[in-house]
Motif scaffolding. Sequence first.
Motif, PDB file in Angstrom:
ATOM      1  N   ASN A   1       0.840  -1.209   0.000  1.00 43.55           N
ATOM      2  CA  ASN A   1       0.000   0.000   0.000  1.00 43.55           C
ATOM      3  C   ASN A   1       0.869   1.251   0.000  1.00 43.55           C
ATOM      4  OD1 ASN A   1      -2.426  -1.381   0.074  1.00 43.55           O
ATOM      5  ND2 ASN A   1      -2.438  -1.517   2.312  1.00 43.55           N
TER       6      ASN A   1
ATOM      7  N   ASP B   1      -1.266   7.102  -1.816  1.00 50.27           N
ATOM      8  CA  ASP B   1      -2.370   7.339  -2.759  1.00 50.27           C
ATOM      9  C   ASP B   1      -3.368   6.192  -2.737  1.00 50.27           C
ATOM     10  OD1 ASP B   1      -1.071   9.649  -3.466  1.00 50.27           O
ATOM     11  OD2 ASP B   1       0.013   8.712  -5.154  1.00 50.27           O
ATOM     12  N   SER B   2      -2.866   4.945  -2.684  1.00 49.17           N
ATOM     13  CA  SER B   2      -3.801   3.815  -2.675  1.00 49.17           C
ATOM     14  C   SER B   2      -4.577   3.749  -1.357  1.00 49.17           C
ATOM     15  CB  SER B   2      -3.019   2.516  -2.901  1.00 49.17           C
ATOM     16  OG  SER B   2      -2.135   2.271  -1.816  1.00 49.17           O
TER      17      SER B   2
ATOM     18  N   ASN C   1      -5.551   6.409   0.459  1.00 47.47           N
ATOM     19  CA  ASN C   1      -6.556   7.471   0.464  1.00 47.47           C
ATOM     20  C   ASN C   1      -7.630   7.267  -0.581  1.00 47.47           C
ATOM     21  OD1 ASN C   1      -5.199   8.751   2.552  1.00 47.47           O
ATOM     22  ND2 ASN C   1      -3.901   9.944   1.153  1.00 47.47           N
ATOM     23  N   ASP C   2      -7.372   6.408  -1.582  1.00 39.99           N
ATOM     24  CA  ASP C   2      -8.352   6.196  -2.644  1.00 39.99           C
ATOM     25  C   ASP C   2      -9.392   5.185  -2.179  1.00 39.99           C
ATOM     26  OD1 ASP C   2      -9.705   6.078  -4.989  1.00 39.99           O
ATOM     27  OD2 ASP C   2      -8.168   4.949  -6.089  1.00 39.99           O
TER      28      ASP C   2
ATOM     29  N   SER D   1     -12.506   5.047  -3.815  1.00 35.19           N
ATOM     30  CA  SER D   1     -13.528   5.087  -4.869  1.00 35.19           C
ATOM     31  C   SER D   1     -14.080   3.701  -5.171  1.00 35.19           C
ATOM     32  CB  SER D   1     -12.939   5.702  -6.139  1.00 35.19           C
ATOM     33  OG  SER D   1     -11.816   4.940  -6.546  1.00 35.19           O
TER      34      SER D   1
END
Length: 308
Positions: free
Chosen positions: A261, A264-265, A267-268, A270
């Motif tokens: 991890n 960015d991964s 906090n993403d 989506s």
Amino acid sequence: MDAVEQNSPLGLSSEDEDSELSDGELQEAFVKGLLKPGLNVAQQEAKKTVNNVEGLKQCLVEFQKNLPWAERLDLVNLPAADIVAKAEGKETPQDGQAVSADDDFQREIFFYRQAQEAVLEALPRLQKLKIATKRPEDYFAEMAKTDQHMQKIRKKLILKQTAMERSEKAKRLREQRKYGKKVQTEVLQKRQKEKKAMMSAVKKYQKGMTDKLDFLDGDLGKEKKGAGITKKATNKGPNAKRKFKDQKFGFGGKKRGSKWNTKDSHNDVSGFKAKLAHGKEGKKLRKGGKQKPKKRPGKETRRKMKSR
């Protein structure tokens, strides 16, 4: 007697001269000047040689015997002609070349050819005199030494020969061991060198300094290179199998830590689905409010689930 004493340098008689003189008498004679240099040197008379030619001839006549040639078998002859040397066009000692006394081989060959000529000259004379020159088949000559003595000599010769053979065998074994150790050392050094070269090529490939994979071929690649056939000359690019695997699994890039991890991964969010995360999606109730039982997955699916 008086005359003898006057002639003596020391005034002594011949009998007194023969006797040993004391030190005191010698000192007195030296003071009076009676001693002269050269008196004590022994003079040797020249040896007289007698060459009595007539006496020598008389002695020769006395012990000389006129025996027939069959009793003497004496021959004076030159060596036989060297047919091989003549065919090759070489000079022989008989043709005027002097025999070297220091050359053992040439001297022995000269003796051998001289014996040949003596045999060629003696055999016709013996046959003419009706003297047998061949030994009969049933002829047994008495040996000068006994059979027991010859057996001892034979045993000693066999022991000596056996010892020499053992020594030669041990020498050969030592040489073979030395050669084996040398070959083994060379092979180990060669392997270490190849291993070092391969590790260096692997490090260069990992660091991206080169994209060649020739070091994976091992000895096969070396044999091809030694025969004058290189990979570039035969194949301009990777084969079809390599291309398919590259297309399917990718090629190059970092392999370790690819699933870690990152910021960015992390906090993403989506792709987050609450229903799917809590297991509420896809549930279907039967009549009566009861949940429909799940169908058992297949064998391949269960195997993949276990391997997760």
